[in-house]
Design an enzyme around this catalytic site. Structure first.
Site, PDB file in Angstrom:
ATOM      1  N   THR A 448       0.831  -0.842  -0.143  1.00 53.35           N
ATOM      2  CA  THR A 448       0.186   0.357   0.391  1.00 53.35           C
ATOM      3  C   THR A 448       0.913   1.424   0.453  1.00 53.35           C
ATOM      4  O   THR A 448       0.498   1.994   0.775  1.00 53.35           O
ATOM      5  CB  THR A 448      -0.770  -0.103   1.035  1.00 53.35           C
ATOM      6  OG1 THR A 448      -0.129  -0.483   2.714  1.00 53.35           O
ATOM      7  CG2 THR A 448      -1.850  -0.764   1.141  1.00 53.35           C
ATOM      8  N   ASN A 467      -0.238  -5.340  -5.889  1.00 58.88           N
ATOM      9  CA  ASN A 467      -0.274  -6.673  -6.430  1.00 58.88           C
ATOM     10  C   ASN A 467       0.395  -7.527  -6.346  1.00 58.88           C
ATOM     11  O   ASN A 467       1.059  -7.409  -4.847  1.00 58.88           O
ATOM     12  CB  ASN A 467       1.558  -6.898  -7.669  1.00 58.88           C
ATOM     13  CG  ASN A 467       2.325  -6.225  -7.175  1.00 58.88           C
ATOM     14  OD1 ASN A 467       2.632  -5.561  -6.941  1.00 58.88           O
ATOM     15  ND2 ASN A 467       3.551  -7.852  -6.861  1.00 58.88           N
ATOM     16  N   ASP A 510       1.808  -8.219 -11.934  1.00 58.62           N
ATOM     17  CA  ASP A 510       2.685  -7.054 -11.693  1.00 58.62           C
ATOM     18  C   ASP A 510       2.133  -5.351 -11.944  1.00 58.62           C
ATOM     19  O   ASP A 510       3.203  -4.376 -11.777  1.00 58.62           O
ATOM     20  CB  ASP A 510       3.937  -7.010 -12.075  1.00 58.62           C
ATOM     21  CG  ASP A 510       4.869  -6.112 -10.703  1.00 58.62           C
ATOM     22  OD1 ASP A 510       4.307  -6.317  -9.655  1.00 58.62           O
ATOM     23  OD2 ASP A 510       6.246  -5.047 -11.423  1.00 58.62           O
TER      24      ASP A 510
END
Length: 751
Positions: A448, A467, A510
């Site tokens: 985050t 991801n 990703d």
């Protein structure tokens, strides 16, 4: 532990029997004394440590029974003290005597000594709690009587003693370093250790700090800072033009200022007003400054230290600097960065690279408190600019390239106590855990690392999640892998999930969804809607209802081939639902359509300005990957196609539909062709219809209606940080970090 216990009993019992022998007490035979000494030597260093721990625990039990009964109800409070005394017994904290160490550890807050067991040195960990006005008054009397004759009135220096009113001291600038000089004196000088209690020494440390920072303020041409930013000011951030109080300038993520003094007509007249050079050896600065009361607060990226600078907005002079050592072994997949600070009342909040949230006094730069957010040894790091709201400070974590379990956490702004934590990878029994296979949730990623946005009316916090891990192979994590690649809407008071929307289920490319959300109130189909606007790394632009999370619309904003489109609920219709063990060409390129660089929103014109990239990449997975704590966990990876140029582009999109209105290709400089790194920044929109950005070592301004370039200046350094704008003495300026310096631009003064 059992082996140590046996050895300790055996040795201490033998020693006890020998000591009770009258022959030893009366005859003092050399042979017996030698035998006794050999017995003493038989006690191992581990046994001595265990003996200290036993005595310590006994002392804790006795003292706690009378004075600290409430503390003993806290297992954590006892545990860290036991561990820190073990470090002391092992010789790891030589700078403090046992008496000092004991008094400090049992003081409320423990002088920050808990940081020692969390990997900090004593210099970094110790912070002085004796810094109230009463402490200053008590120490000022002593200073006048004993110190002023050498160091001068107000610490300005004298014939015998050096000045104390500047930022750097010869024998160290930490609280502990100043304390040691007061306690021990300075050899071969007239500075002798005064007779003082430990408390009086710490009060004098606070007073010296007071002289140090007040003198630095005066030297820079300023007075005491008197920084005070209320929670209400944060809520209304963006309404006052002489401030920039949050990462995005306002809690809604707009990156917009209503200022209109710099226009399409006069923007070409912008000139550099001053440049402030940073001490960092790193060229890549991504931080957004905080500006209030004529002071710019900005972070320097973490090399061997991470620093916070307070700078005069008027002159560029340094007011104070806080520097913090960074352990060399902190993991980071993609470079060492920090994106800025949060401010609330008189406190600044730094998410330090090695996993600590640090609260600083905004007037002086002294540490108020610090608390560990995450453990760097398993792959966590912090690069985010915290977000202050409702007297709390919210911070996210980085590290999804390692086998971590991501989270968001909120801390009390005054005390540093954790208020709540939201795990972005749900555990067993929590909604969403069924979207992971086996135990893959334990190492599922979901970092985050970019600041979110907040709606104070709904009391909802919106934050992007990164991801899943491993990033390029989904075989060991079947399912959608919630809440990775999502926006989560949390009740800010509790951290409870209100709703979520997942942009890329079961991500194998990703494509973090860590962009800053833009909150807007617009009309869709003739109906007023509260929405979130999101240009995502996967190449699609989304509009969501921010009350419910309902998908309202979406469209691609770069060329892409991984999905055929979005269904009626916003879920991507994938063209190929797996990455094979062979290389596969993919659009957008592996860096994604956009990453962390912020978009900007012009509410008057209804346009979203997105910094993006166009390019082709390759992806593949490995046959198998095993998660190991602190080691990269990628599941193979991606590469850029070097024969195809990856280029930055700025696109203006209609806020409601994502329809492209114009595009501009800024100057580009490929920083690392093998990694596809491009040095470009986020954007700033202004009330005069301008869009400011930086790319290819240049800063530029565009006409927001057409995308036409109006002004560009080459500055010759890495251009990652987004420009901001505010007023100094009523005149609009633009500030941007380029290379290792902060540049301030303004219009020429009228004759």
């Amino acid at each position: 532990m059992g082996t140590f216990h046996f050895t300790l009993n055996q040795d201490t019992q033998s020693l006890s029997e020998v000591l009770k022998t009258n022959t030893i007490r009366t005859q003092r035979s050399p042979l017996i004394i030698e035998s006794r000494n050999r017995l003493l030597e038989r006690i191992s260093s581990n046994s001595r440590i265990m003996l200290v721990l036993v005595l310590l625990l006994a002392g804790v039990m006795v003292v706690g029974a009378f004075h600290w009964s409430s503390l003993l109800h806290s297992t954590e409070g006892v545990t860290w003290r036991v561990r820190v005394f073990a470090r002391k017994a092992n010789g790891e904290v030589p700078d403090l005597s046992w008496s000092e160490f004991w008094q400090m550890a049992w003081h409320r807050g423990g002088f920050g000594l808990q940081g020692i067991v969390q990997g900090l040195s004593a210099d970094e960990a110790v912070n002085n709690p004796y810094d109230t006005n009463a402490d200053y008054q008590a120490a000022s009397h002593f200073f006048r009587e004993r110190c002023e004759m050498c160091h001068g009135n107000d610490g300005v220096g004298g014939d015998i003693g050096p000045a104390l009113n500047h930022l750097s001291f010869k024998h160290g600038d930490s609280d502990l370093a100043i304390y040691q000089v007061i306690r021990d004196g300075v050899p071969n000088t007239v500075m002798r250790p005064p007779r003082m209690s430990m408390v009086e020494r710490w009060q004098l440390v606070a007073y010296v700090r007071h002289l140090q920072h007040n003198g630095a303020n005066s030297a820079s041409g300023g007075a005491a800072l008197h920084i005070d930013v209320s929670s209400d000011q944060i809520t209304s951030a963006g309404s006052k033009t002489d401030e920039w109080l949050t990462y995005s300038g306002s809690l809604d993520g707009h990156r917009y200022t209503p200022l209109n003094q710099i226009t399409s007509v006069n923007v070409s007249q912008l000139r550099i007003q001053w440049v402030r050079q940073f001490d960092t050896p790193l060229p890549g600065i991504e931080a957004t400054p905080i500006v209030t009361n004529g002071v710019i607060f900005i972070t320097e990226p973490p090399s061997d230290t991470i620093a916070v600078d307070a700078i005069s907005a008027k002159s560029g002079d340094l007011i104070w600097r806080y520097a913090r050592k960074v352990p060399p072994n902190v993991k980071a997949c993609c470079g060492r960065f920090n994106r800025g600070l949060a401010i609330l009342e008189n406190h600044l909040y730094l998410a330090s690279f090695e996993g600590y949230l640090v609260c600083l006094d905004a007037d002086s730069g002294s540490v108020v408190w610090q608390t560990q957010v995450a453990d760097p040894s398993v792959g966590y790091s912090l690069s985010v600019a915290p977000l202050a709201l409702n007297r709390s400070v919210v911070v996210g974590v980085a590290g999804a390239e390692y086998p971590i379990r991501g989270f968001l956490a909120a801390y009390d702004g005054e005390t540093g106590k954790k208020r709540w934590q939201f795990d972005t990878i749900p555990g067993p029994g929590e909604p969403g855990n069924e979207t992971w296979g086996g135990n893959s949730w334990k190492t599922g990623g979901g970092s985050t690392w970019v600041t979110g946005s907040y709606d104070p009316v709904l009391d909802l916090l919106y934050w992007g999640v990164g991801n899943p891990a491993p990033g390029f192979s989904g075989d060991d994590r079947p399912g959608d892998d919630l809440y990775t690649d999502s926006v989560v809407a949390l009740h800010a008071s509790s951290g409870k999930l209100a709703w979520y929307f997942q942009f890329t289920p079961h991500d194998i490319y990703d494509w973090d969804s860590t962009q800053t959300p833009i909150l807007a109130d617009i009309s869709i189909g003739g109906t007023a809607r509260k929405v979130i606007c999101w240009a995502n790394r996967n190449g699609f632009y989304y509009v969501l209802d921010r009350v419910t999370g309902e998908f309202l619309g979406g469209a691609p904003f770069v060329e892409q081939n991984w999905a055929k489109g979005l269904n009626v609920k916003g879920r991507p219709i994938q063209a190929n639902n797996h990455v094979s063990s062979d290389w596969r060409l993919i659009r957008p390129a592996n860096g994604g359509a956009t990453i962390w660089q912020n978009a900007a929103f012009d509410p008057r014109r209804g346009l979203i300005f997105v910094p993006a990239t166009e390019g082709v990449g390759m992806s593949r997975k490995s046959l198998h990957v095993t998660p190991e704590a602190g080691e990269l966990y990628l599941g193979s990876g991606g590469a850029f196609v070097t024969s195809t140029k990856t280029v930055p582009v700025i696109r203006a999109l209609d806020v409601g539909t994502g329809t492209k209105k114009w595009e501009y290709f800024p100057p580009a400089r490929l920083e690392n062709p093998t990694a596809g790194g491009i040095s470009y920044s986020g954007l700033l929109a202004t009330g005069a219809g301008l869009v400011f950005g930086a790319s290819g070592q240049s800063i530029f301004a565009l006409d927001s209606a057409t995308g036409r370039e109006l002004w560009r200046v080459f500055l010759g350094g890495d251009t990652r940080a987004a420009p901001i704008s505010f007023t100094v003495d009523g005149r609009q300026v633009v500030a941007v970090s380029v290379g290792r310096g902060l540049f301030l631009f303004g219009l020429p003064s009228k004759p």
